[in-house]
Design a protein around this motif. Structure first.
Motif, short mmCIF file in Angstrom:
data_model
loop_
_atom_site.label_atom_id
_atom_site.label_comp_id
_atom_site.label_asym_id
_atom_site.label_seq_id
_atom_site.Cartn_x
_atom_site.Cartn_y
_atom_site.Cartn_z
N TRP A 154 108.93 61.41 19.94
CA TRP A 154 110.34 61.03 19.80
C TRP A 154 110.49 59.71 19.03
N ASN A 155 109.38 59.04 18.77
CA ASN A 155 109.42 57.82 17.98
C ASN A 155 108.94 58.03 16.56
N LEU A 156 107.89 58.84 16.39
CA LEU A 156 107.37 59.13 15.07
C LEU A 156 107.67 60.58 14.71
N ARG A 157 108.19 60.77 13.52
CA ARG A 157 108.51 62.13 13.07
C ARG A 157 107.24 62.97 13.00
N TYR A 158 106.14 62.34 12.57
CA TYR A 158 104.84 63.02 12.50
C TYR A 158 103.81 62.10 13.15
N PRO A 159 103.54 62.26 14.47
CA PRO A 159 102.64 61.35 15.19
C PRO A 159 101.26 61.25 14.54
N LEU A 160 100.73 60.04 14.54
CA LEU A 160 99.42 59.77 13.93
C LEU A 160 98.30 59.79 14.95
N ILE A 161 98.66 59.74 16.23
CA ILE A 161 97.69 59.79 17.33
C ILE A 161 98.02 60.99 18.21
N ASP A 162 97.00 61.72 18.60
CA ASP A 162 97.16 62.84 19.52
C ASP A 162 96.83 62.34 20.92
N GLY A 163 97.86 62.13 21.73
CA GLY A 163 97.66 61.56 23.06
C GLY A 163 97.55 62.62 24.13
N GLN A 164 96.83 62.30 25.18
CA GLN A 164 96.68 63.19 26.33
C GLN A 164 96.88 62.37 27.59
N GLY A 165 97.85 62.78 28.40
CA GLY A 165 98.19 62.01 29.59
C GLY A 165 99.61 61.49 29.50
N ASN A 166 99.91 60.51 30.32
CA ASN A 166 101.27 59.96 30.37
C ASN A 166 101.45 58.89 29.29
N PHE A 167 102.15 59.27 28.23
CA PHE A 167 102.42 58.34 27.15
C PHE A 167 103.89 57.92 27.14
N GLY A 168 104.53 57.88 28.32
CA GLY A 168 105.92 57.48 28.41
C GLY A 168 106.85 58.65 28.21
N SER A 169 108.15 58.36 28.14
CA SER A 169 109.15 59.42 27.99
C SER A 169 110.37 58.90 27.26
N LEU A 170 111.25 59.83 26.92
CA LEU A 170 112.51 59.49 26.25
C LEU A 170 113.42 58.69 27.16
N ASP A 171 113.13 58.70 28.46
CA ASP A 171 113.92 57.93 29.43
C ASP A 171 113.49 56.47 29.48
N GLY A 172 112.49 56.11 28.69
CA GLY A 172 112.02 54.73 28.70
C GLY A 172 110.95 54.48 29.75
N ASP A 173 110.42 55.54 30.38
CA ASP A 173 109.34 55.36 31.35
C ASP A 173 108.12 54.78 30.65
N PRO A 174 107.44 53.82 31.26
CA PRO A 174 106.25 53.24 30.61
C PRO A 174 105.09 54.21 30.63
N PRO A 175 104.16 54.08 29.69
CA PRO A 175 102.97 54.93 29.70
C PRO A 175 102.03 54.50 30.82
N ALA A 176 101.10 55.38 31.16
CA ALA A 176 100.07 55.01 32.13
C ALA A 176 99.15 53.97 31.50
N ALA A 177 98.39 53.30 32.32
CA ALA A 177 97.46 52.28 31.82
C ALA A 177 96.44 52.93 30.89
N GLN A 178 95.90 52.13 29.98
CA GLN A 178 95.01 52.66 28.95
C GLN A 178 93.74 53.25 29.53
N ARG A 179 93.38 52.88 30.75
CA ARG A 179 92.17 53.45 31.35
C ARG A 179 92.40 54.88 31.83
N TYR A 180 93.69 55.29 31.92
CA TYR A 180 94.00 56.64 32.38
C TYR A 180 94.29 57.61 31.24
N THR A 181 94.85 57.13 30.16
CA THR A 181 95.22 58.02 29.05
C THR A 181 94.06 58.23 28.10
#
Length: 807
Positions: free
Chosen positions: A92-119
């Motif tokens: 929702w921030n990048l039209r074409y994401p440059l990183i493929d994330g797995q885990g909790n990377f936040g949300s459109l509601d402004g929820d923070p992502p999980a700590a870097q040790r979890y994602t």
């Protein structure tokens, strides 16, 4: 011994601040025009690439990538690196994401992502495209912060990242805000620029019409061209809405919201508007978003106007936002505001240089390999002599020298022969070497042709852009359309009918028409306003909330007031004095009221006076009407304005008098005059009889009927055909049989028969009844009772309510 040098503090602070500012601008906050990346973004991608965290391999802990980047390339805190990595993975921030994330990377509601040790994360396919050919000397490398390693100054960027993904950043004294675009459209525009370097912005915008935000929505076309042409601008973005219905109630369902709007904050904002009664027609608000997509449901109250509520939501909430465009990027180490064409040109120049440097690298490698193959083939042609020479040599150095001298080989070729495995002596292996040499020869010819021909070089750039488009292009998400970016007051008010009442002493008010419920013919009505003993109601009519009320006065002037700005009051309320609304002069009283939508229209204002004069003036002569008013008609002494109506040249008019006479004639008999004129005779009164005009009626040929209402509440309908056409200035024919019982003629109206009749007595009693319930009678009759009046009361005014105006 140390020496202390005096320094001017202002000069030192100035220089230090300049150094700091340039560091922030160039090395932190702004993207490079070539790859569209800020330094931290580039270092994250390069760090992941260097560690082999590629799209075809498993994800690794985000903390591992962050640690590698922080330890090798980015001398800042891990929080800044991780925040950047997270944003590069958010669709929702990048039209074409440059990183493929797995885990909790936040949300459109402004929820923070999980700590870097979890994602976990890895390069996305698009991210890898930015790094393609990095190992082919395509871009310069510079030392890292401690000089132990090197890092790319810029990435090769086969993917047009700055145009497709945009960028945002705040530096010192400047900021960048580049909107994202659709990849397919960007590539088409770039291809056109390659084919036609003098391409105009208009031509580009045929294939690249505007930004394409990852969250979709609707984008106003206004302002896009200016932003592209100057590098600065502001664009309006709206949420996409769908109209639905639930349990008989209208519902607004928002499926896309403007770019960079927090959904949870948006819903809270709308709830606050309802709570603070800014918007009162919302019954329920729900977030129904799920894995299928975003869905915000706004349920409205029964009878609410969805468009008015939607306009209010756009005006007062972030369902409509402004996206600031500032095409600022780093060009050759300096920040510059660029036009769209310049952005495209800089990217293409970068790709041309990358392709050229890659081709030069590949040509050099091909020539080096061909050189070795030539030596190997020479050795195979003289294999017995080569073997004998090697066997007769004391060491490798002697053998290498011998090969070089005997067969005229270079040192590299001689060494390759010494390194050659014995299996190469097999006939099949020789064929492979010969085939490889032939292929290399063709490749060398191809590479040289590219470097020697500018057109071929650009063709390679085009082919690679087309390949990117075929792999990653997707449909446009943001709809570019026309919509009013601002809202007029009318947009925020439902266009409902209002009853406007006026008293002889100048008290005026508006009341919703629905407050006047229809009654049967002959009813007593309901209180429509409190009047003092010395005051009486004189006029009632119905106008729309979007209309402009024209107030004509006893001195022949006209003033304008928006119906929506009139004070709203209940049926029983007295209202507000007109002097508090309009700048009336001392002794000036309201003579007639009329409502219009606009003053820029064809047709005439037709005026009728108490003494029988009639005048017509083009409506457009009143376009400059201001709060100060304009002259509308010159009134003679002892005369007064009775009525004003809108008519067209081919219409007919009727004038009716208090004694029950009426005359019908063509409006074309009245010559059009300017505003400051008196008019001509429309009807003459019988000698010896005190009479006056009470009504002006506009007729559309033989269509409809004439409705006459007497001062004691009697009325009737009469076909228009019973009224003969006469010339202007006659005495007319009888239209109402006046006597002591029915009183004098109070009003004459034109009706079709399917409307309501709204009548008002001088004591402020009003009744609304069906026109169809009033019987038809001939001209020389009095009709039936329409309204029962109290003793001493009489009818003051009547107005026909069209069917579409009913609540």
């Amino acid at each position: 011994m140390s020496q202390v040098l005096p320094v001017e503090i202002t000069d030192e602070v100035k220089q230090s601040f300049i150094n700091y500012a340039m560091s922030v601008i160039v090395d932190r906050a702004l993207p490079d025009v070539r790859d569209g990346l800020k330094p931290v973004q580039r270092r994250i991608l390069y760090g992941a690439y260097q560690d082999g965290v590629l799209p075809n391999r498993k994800h690794v802990k985000s903390a591992k990538i962050v640690g590698e980047v922080m330890g090798k390339f980015h001398p800042h805190g891990d929080a800044a690196i991780y925040d950047t990595l997270v944003r590069m993975a958010q669709p929702w921030n990048l039209r074409y994401p440059l990183i493929d994330g797995q885990g909790n990377f936040g949300s459109l509601d402004g929820d923070p992502p999980a700590a870097q040790r979890y994602t976990e994360a890895r390069l996305s396919p698009v991210g890898l495209e930015l790094l393609q050919d990095l190992d082919k000397e395509t871009v310069p490398f510079v030392p890292n912060y401690d000089g132990t390693q090197t890092q790319p100054e810029v990435l090769p960027a086969a993917f047009p990242n700055l145009l497709a993904n945009g960028s945002a950043g705040i530096a010192v004294g400047m900021a960048t805000s580049l909107p994202p675009h659709n990849l397919g459209e960007v590539v088409e525009a770039l291809l056109q620029m390659i084919d036609n370097p003098s391409l105009t912005l208009e031509e580009v915008m045929r294939v690249l019409p505007g930004p394409d935000f990852p969250t979709g929505g609707k984008l106003s076309r206004r302002g896009i061209k200016e932003a592209y042409a100057t590098g600065r601008g502001s664009l309006k973005v709206r949420a996409r809405v769908r109209h639905e219905e639930k349990n008989g109630r209208p519902m607004l369902v928002f499926t896309e919201i403007p770019y960079q709007v927090n959904k949870a904050d948006l819903i809270a904002q709308i709830a606050g508007l309802v709570r603070n009664k800014v918007i009162e027609d919302i019954a329920a608000l729900r977030d129904e978003s799920d894995r299928q997509g975003l869905r915000i449901a706004v349920e409205l109250k029964r009878g609410a106007n969805p468009q008015v509520v939607l306009n209010k939501l756009y005006k007062h909430s972030r369902l409509q936002t402004s996206f600031t465009v500032n095409l600022l990027a780093i060009v050759k180490g300096e920040p510059r505001v660029l036009t769209l064409l310049e952005l495209m040109r800089h990217y293409l120049d970068h790709r041309r240089e990358v392709v050229q440097r890659r081709t030069q690298f590949e040509l050099r490698k091909a020539l080096e390999r061909a050189h070795i193959l030539e030596g190997l083939l020479v050795a195979l042609d003289h294999i017995d002599a080569v073997i004998a020479l090697i066997r007769g040599s004391q060491d490798a150095a002697e053998a290498r020298r011998g090969l070089m001298e005997r067969f005229s080989l270079s040192e590299v070729q001689a060494q390759a022969i010494l390194d050659m495995r014995l299996q190469r002596l097999v006939g099949l292996e020789r064929s492979k070497l010969e085939e490889e040499y032939r292929s290399l020869t063709e490749e060398i010819a191809r590479l040289r042709a590219i470097l020697e021909d500018e057109q071929r070089l650009w063709q390679v750039v085009k082919d690679e852009l087309l390949a990117i488009k075929q792999k990653y292009a997707d449909p446009r998400r943001t709809q570019i359309t026309e919509f009013e970016e601002g809202f007029s007051p009318e947009d925020l008010v439902e266009d409902e009918p209002m009853v406007i009442t006026l008293t002889a002493q100048g008290f005026i008010k508006r009341t919703p028409l629905e407050a006047y419920r229809a009654q049967g013919r002959g009813g007593v009505g309901a209180q429509a306003g409190k009047t003092r003993e010395e005051d009486e109601a004189i006029s009632v009519f119905v106008a729309s909330m979007h209309d402009t009320l024209l107030v004509f006065t006893s001195r022949g002037r006209v003033y304008a007031e928006k119906v929506r700005e009139l004070p709203e009051a209940s049926r029983q309320a007295r209202g507000t004095h007109v002097v508090s609304l309009l700048p009336l002069q001392e002794g000036e009283e309201v003579a007639a009221l009329l409502s219009v939508r606009e003053l820029d229209q064809e047709g005439y204002f037709v005026f009728a006076t108490r003494n029988g004069l009639i005048k017509k003036t083009a409506i457009r002569e009143y376009q400059n009407l201001t709060s100060a008013g304009l002259i509308a008609i010159n009134l003679l002494e002892n005369d007064a304005l009775v009525g004003v109506a809108i008519a067209q040249e081919n219409d007919e008019v009727m004038l009716a008098t208090q004694s029950g006479q009426a005359i019908r004639f063509a409006l074309s008999e009245v010559r059009a005059t300017g505003r400051a004129s008196q008019g001509v005779t429309g009807i003459r009164f019988k000698e010896g009889r005190a009479d006056r005009v009470v009504s002006l009626v506009v007729l559309k040929g033989e269509e409809g009927e004439v409705l006459a209402v007497g001062s004691q509440g009697y009325g009737k309908r009469t076909p228009i055909s019973e009224y003969p056409r006469q010339g202007r200035g006659g005495m007319g024919v009888i239209t109402f049989n006046t006597n002591e019982k029915v009183g004098h003629l109070a009003a004459l109206l034109w009706v079709r028969g399917n409307e309501d009749l709204l009548v008002l007595s001088k004591r402020g009693i009003a009744i609304r009844t069906k026109v169809a319930e009033i019987a038809r009678y001939g001209r020389a009759t009095s009709g039936v009772r329409v309204m029962s009046l109290a003793e001493g009361d009489e009818l003051a005014s009547a107005f026909v309510v069209a069917p579409q105006d009913e609540a």
